[in-house]
Design a protein around this motif. Structure first.
Motif, PDB file in Angstrom:
ATOM      1  N   THR A  58      18.334  -6.464  19.629  1.00  0.00           N
ATOM      2  CA  THR A  58      19.370  -7.416  19.703  1.00  0.00           C
ATOM      3  C   THR A  58      19.775  -7.608  18.340  1.00  0.00           C
ATOM      4  O   THR A  58      19.130  -8.079  17.149  1.00  0.00           O
ATOM      5  CB  THR A  58      19.055  -8.673  20.328  1.00  0.00           C
ATOM      6  N   PHE A  60      20.840  -9.639  14.716  1.00  0.00           N
ATOM      7  CA  PHE A  60      20.855 -11.144  14.294  1.00  0.00           C
ATOM      8  C   PHE A  60      22.096 -11.523  13.726  1.00  0.00           C
ATOM      9  O   PHE A  60      22.218 -12.745  13.762  1.00  0.00           O
ATOM     10  CB  PHE A  60      19.593 -11.067  13.303  1.00  0.00           C
ATOM     11  N   THR A  94      24.475 -11.104  23.694  1.00  0.00           N
ATOM     12  CA  THR A  94      23.607 -11.856  22.313  1.00  0.00           C
ATOM     13  C   THR A  94      24.092 -13.116  22.314  1.00  0.00           C
ATOM     14  O   THR A  94      25.438 -13.280  22.065  1.00  0.00           O
ATOM     15  CB  THR A  94      23.922 -10.943  21.225  1.00  0.00           C
ATOM     16  N   ARG A  96      22.675 -16.570  19.866  1.00  0.00           N
ATOM     17  CA  ARG A  96      21.617 -17.038  18.525  1.00  0.00           C
ATOM     18  C   ARG A  96      21.526 -18.326  18.534  1.00  0.00           C
ATOM     19  O   ARG A  96      22.478 -19.127  18.673  1.00  0.00           O
ATOM     20  CB  ARG A  96      22.147 -16.377  17.479  1.00  0.00           C
ATOM     21  N   SER A 130      17.347 -14.388  18.146  1.00  0.00           N
ATOM     22  CA  SER A 130      18.418 -13.799  18.511  1.00  0.00           C
ATOM     23  C   SER A 130      17.990 -13.164  20.015  1.00  0.00           C
ATOM     24  O   SER A 130      17.002 -12.761  20.464  1.00  0.00           O
ATOM     25  CB  SER A 130      18.773 -12.575  17.705  1.00  0.00           C
TER      26      SER A 130
END
Length: 169
Positions: A58, A60, A94, A96, A130
């Protein structure tokens, strides 16, 4: 995203080259934001029989791509593979989190989200997590938990690569 065109070009997942090992592909990062202070991010990938690469972790910092996406990449004169476009979306998202609370462990936060079908990685230097969300993830519950943590000041979050379903919540 600099140097990368989004979108799905193929309609189905490709096969990994038999006996292939993980390698790094690099993604140019948006320098206008001044974050994270580096021009590119390296992502693990596997070569595919189509000549493309499947992302195996994944991101960042990169936007508009997730674990499991297939990307086209071109080698520069030094042999570094640079992602040029996403050719197939693997169906993952994704998101974060950045936490400023030094007492809040990244592993602890990830453990709180794990029952909702979230996996991910931490980057301690930036107090950054993440998150990888897939079809098994409880998307409404994840988004609610993220909002609650942001409202309480526990963290900030950003939507790096999300679905229409996510945006509709």
């Amino acid at each position: 995203m600099p140097g990368v065109d989004g979108g799905s070009v193929r309609t189905e997942e490709s096969e990994v080259v038999e006996g292939a090992e993980h390698l790094k592909v690099r993604v140019l990062l948006d320098q206008e934001r001044g974050w994270p202070g580096t021009e590119s991010e390296g992502l693990w990938a596997l070569p595919l029989t189509t000549g493309d690469y499947r992302l195996e972790n994944t991101p960042f910092f990169a936007f508009e791509m997730s674990n499991g996406d297939e990307v086209a990449a071109s080698a520069d004169s030094d042999g570094v593979l640079w992602v040029t476009r996403v050719v197939w979306r693997g169906g993952r998202m994704t998101v974060r989190i950045i936490t400023s609370d030094r007492d809040d462990s990244l592993e602890g936060i990830l453990a709180e989200f794990a029952p909702l079908g979230v996996t991910g990685e931490g980057f301690p230097r930036f107090r950054l997590l993440s998150f990888d969300l897939g079809p098994e993830s409880d998307v409404p519950a994840v988004k609610e938990m993220l909002r609650a943590g942001a409202a309480s000041g526990r963290w900030e979050y950003e939507e790096a690569d999300v679905s229409e379903e996510w945006l509709a919540l």
